[in-house]
Design a protein around this motif. Structure first.
Motif, PDB file in Angstrom:
ATOM      1  N   SER A 175      -4.774  -0.149   5.419  1.00  0.00           N
ATOM      2  CA  SER A 175      -4.685   0.449   6.729  1.00  0.00           C
ATOM      3  C   SER A 175      -6.223   0.050   7.372  1.00  0.00           C
ATOM      4  O   SER A 175      -6.062   0.015   8.624  1.00  0.00           O
ATOM      5  N   LEU A 176      -7.222   0.026   6.605  1.00  0.00           N
ATOM      6  CA  LEU A 176      -8.599  -0.544   7.089  1.00  0.00           C
ATOM      7  C   LEU A 176      -8.391  -2.046   7.570  1.00  0.00           C
ATOM      8  O   LEU A 176      -9.036  -2.339   8.333  1.00  0.00           O
ATOM      9  N   LEU A 177      -7.316  -2.708   7.007  1.00  0.00           N
ATOM     10  CA  LEU A 177      -7.119  -4.092   7.543  1.00  0.00           C
ATOM     11  C   LEU A 177      -6.079  -4.221   8.468  1.00  0.00           C
ATOM     12  O   LEU A 177      -5.782  -5.353   9.059  1.00  0.00           O
ATOM     13  N   HIS A 178      -5.850  -2.909   9.292  1.00  0.00           N
ATOM     14  CA  HIS A 178      -4.973  -2.810  10.321  1.00  0.00           C
ATOM     15  C   HIS A 178      -3.502  -3.143  10.000  1.00  0.00           C
ATOM     16  O   HIS A 178      -3.010  -3.572  10.885  1.00  0.00           O
ATOM     17  N   TYR A 179      -3.125  -3.033   8.857  1.00  0.00           N
ATOM     18  CA  TYR A 179      -1.598  -3.147   8.421  1.00  0.00           C
ATOM     19  C   TYR A 179      -0.918  -1.761   8.381  1.00  0.00           C
ATOM     20  O   TYR A 179      -1.888  -0.621   8.348  1.00  0.00           O
ATOM     21  N   GLN A 180       0.275  -1.664   8.933  1.00  0.00           N
ATOM     22  CA  GLN A 180       0.808  -0.251   8.990  1.00  0.00           C
ATOM     23  C   GLN A 180       1.745  -0.448   7.470  1.00  0.00           C
ATOM     24  O   GLN A 180       2.559  -1.034   7.237  1.00  0.00           O
ATOM     25  N   VAL A 181       1.324   0.868   6.598  1.00  0.00           N
ATOM     26  CA  VAL A 181       1.895   0.822   5.389  1.00  0.00           C
ATOM     27  C   VAL A 181       2.658   1.849   5.124  1.00  0.00           C
ATOM     28  O   VAL A 181       2.358   3.253   5.574  1.00  0.00           O
ATOM     29  N   PHE A 182       3.736   1.889   4.460  1.00  0.00           N
ATOM     30  CA  PHE A 182       4.460   2.852   4.079  1.00  0.00           C
ATOM     31  C   PHE A 182       4.800   2.777   2.732  1.00  0.00           C
ATOM     32  O   PHE A 182       4.830   1.768   2.192  1.00  0.00           O
ATOM     33  N   ASP A 183       4.752   3.989   1.911  1.00  0.00           N
ATOM     34  CA  ASP A 183       4.694   3.939   0.394  1.00  0.00           C
ATOM     35  C   ASP A 183       5.736   4.635  -0.134  1.00  0.00           C
ATOM     36  O   ASP A 183       6.166   5.762   0.399  1.00  0.00           O
ATOM     37  N   ALA A 184       6.487   4.359  -1.305  1.00  0.00           N
ATOM     38  CA  ALA A 184       7.297   4.873  -1.918  1.00  0.00           C
ATOM     39  C   ALA A 184       7.131   4.815  -3.667  1.00  0.00           C
ATOM     40  O   ALA A 184       6.274   3.952  -3.848  1.00  0.00           O
ATOM     41  N   SER A 185       7.450   5.948  -4.032  1.00  0.00           N
ATOM     42  CA  SER A 185       7.250   6.357  -5.509  1.00  0.00           C
ATOM     43  C   SER A 185       8.386   5.894  -6.504  1.00  0.00           C
ATOM     44  O   SER A 185       8.197   5.774  -7.541  1.00  0.00           O
ATOM     45  N   ASP A 186       9.721   5.679  -5.923  1.00  0.00           N
ATOM     46  CA  ASP A 186      10.705   5.152  -6.576  1.00  0.00           C
ATOM     47  C   ASP A 186      11.644   4.345  -5.948  1.00  0.00           C
ATOM     48  O   ASP A 186      11.394   4.108  -4.709  1.00  0.00           O
ATOM     49  N   GLY A 187      12.614   3.711  -6.621  1.00  0.00           N
ATOM     50  CA  GLY A 187      13.415   2.588  -6.052  1.00  0.00           C
ATOM     51  C   GLY A 187      14.325   2.879  -4.901  1.00  0.00           C
ATOM     52  O   GLY A 187      14.575   2.025  -3.891  1.00  0.00           O
ATOM     53  N   GLU A 188      14.836   4.152  -5.188  1.00  0.00           N
ATOM     54  CA  GLU A 188      15.637   4.804  -4.351  1.00  0.00           C
ATOM     55  C   GLU A 188      15.076   4.735  -2.939  1.00  0.00           C
ATOM     56  O   GLU A 188      15.578   4.705  -1.862  1.00  0.00           O
ATOM     57  N   GLN A 189      13.826   5.590  -2.926  1.00  0.00           N
ATOM     58  CA  GLN A 189      13.122   5.943  -1.736  1.00  0.00           C
ATOM     59  C   GLN A 189      12.531   4.537  -1.084  1.00  0.00           C
ATOM     60  O   GLN A 189      12.337   4.423   0.069  1.00  0.00           O
ATOM     61  N   ALA A 190      12.154   3.226  -1.886  1.00  0.00           N
ATOM     62  CA  ALA A 190      11.850   2.213  -1.664  1.00  0.00           C
ATOM     63  C   ALA A 190      12.925   1.689  -0.443  1.00  0.00           C
ATOM     64  O   ALA A 190      12.835   0.973   0.553  1.00  0.00           O
ATOM     65  N   LEU A 191      14.186   1.794  -1.039  1.00  0.00           N
ATOM     66  CA  LEU A 191      15.170   1.226  -0.068  1.00  0.00           C
ATOM     67  C   LEU A 191      15.474   1.886   1.254  1.00  0.00           C
ATOM     68  O   LEU A 191      15.931   1.246   2.252  1.00  0.00           O
TER      69      LEU A 191
END
Length: 224
Positions: free
Chosen positions: A21-37
């Motif tokens: 985020s400090l590098l100005h990327y918009q980050v979304f995070d997931a903790s498992d494979g289903e949430q990732a998809l």
């Protein structure tokens, strides 16, 4: 640029989310494979950082699902030490991998290289293969060929240097940014993937040739 980060370790997610985020990327995070998809379909990220050992749906399966509909870059994170485990991810469509534990700076450097990769322009034709550097598109016999970002970059490099034998380590440096590596299987796997998409008979390639014990080359070139 949007990044999807998938890892079941909350500490890794917190550190990387903060740094990216400090590098100005918009980050979304997931903790498992289903949430990732779910997040992948919701946010349509520009890059995925994907751990292999995650619950519900492992990283290999997530990679497969993403590759069925998207060619965006995928960097796999793995604590697995066996080379076959790394190659499995590459064969499923991952563009790069980093072995845990890793330096966040190393990951950031890989991400920056992917996003700022030098874009050449112009059209190159070799036999039935046509590469358009403006559109970042490849055709074979006038039919579009779907390539991942890394496959395209590798093919562009080979076609712009057609007639030259390119050493595997040289390719690693210019495509992936590795200064040196004793493991060049990443190059071999991506060459195999390109051959599967471009060659009439991938088991007997006539377009992307192997220079035994050295690297790869494309035999002849015609430019327009």
């Amino acid at each position: 640029m949007k990044i999807l980060l998938v890892d079941d370790d909350i500490n890794i997610r917190r550190i990387l989310c903060t740094r990216l985020s400090l590098l100005h990327y918009q980050v979304f995070d997931a903790s498992d494979g289903e949430q990732a998809l779910q997040l992948f379909h919701l946010h349509q990220p520009d890059l995925v950082i994907l751990d292999v050992m995650i619950p519900k749906l492992d990283g290999y399966s997530v990679c497969q699902h993403i590759r069925e509909e998207s060619d965006i870059p995928i960097i796999m994170l793995t604590a697995l030490g066996e080379i076959d485990d790394k190659i499995t991810g590459l064969e499923l469509g991952a563009d790069d991998y980093i072995v845990k534990p890793f330096s966040p700076r190393e990951l950031e450097a890989r991400i920056k290289r992917i996003f700022r990769r030098h874009h050449r322009s112009g059209i190159i034709e070799i036999g039935a293969i046509r590469l358009d550097g403006h559109k970042k598109q490849v055709w074979k016999n006038h039919l579009p060929i779907r390539l991942t970002a890394m496959e395209y970059t590798l093919l562009e490099l080979l076609m712009t240097r057609a007639g030259e034998t390119l050493d595997r380590n040289w390719i690693l440096q210019h495509v992936w940014g590795y200064s040196w590596s004793t493991d060049t299987r990443m190059v071999d796997v991506h060459i195999s993937r390109l051959r599967a998409k471009l060659e009439d008979d991938p088991s007997h390639p006539s377009f992307i040739l192997t220079a035994r014990g050295s690297g790869y080359l494309i035999s002849s070139i015609y430019r327009t």
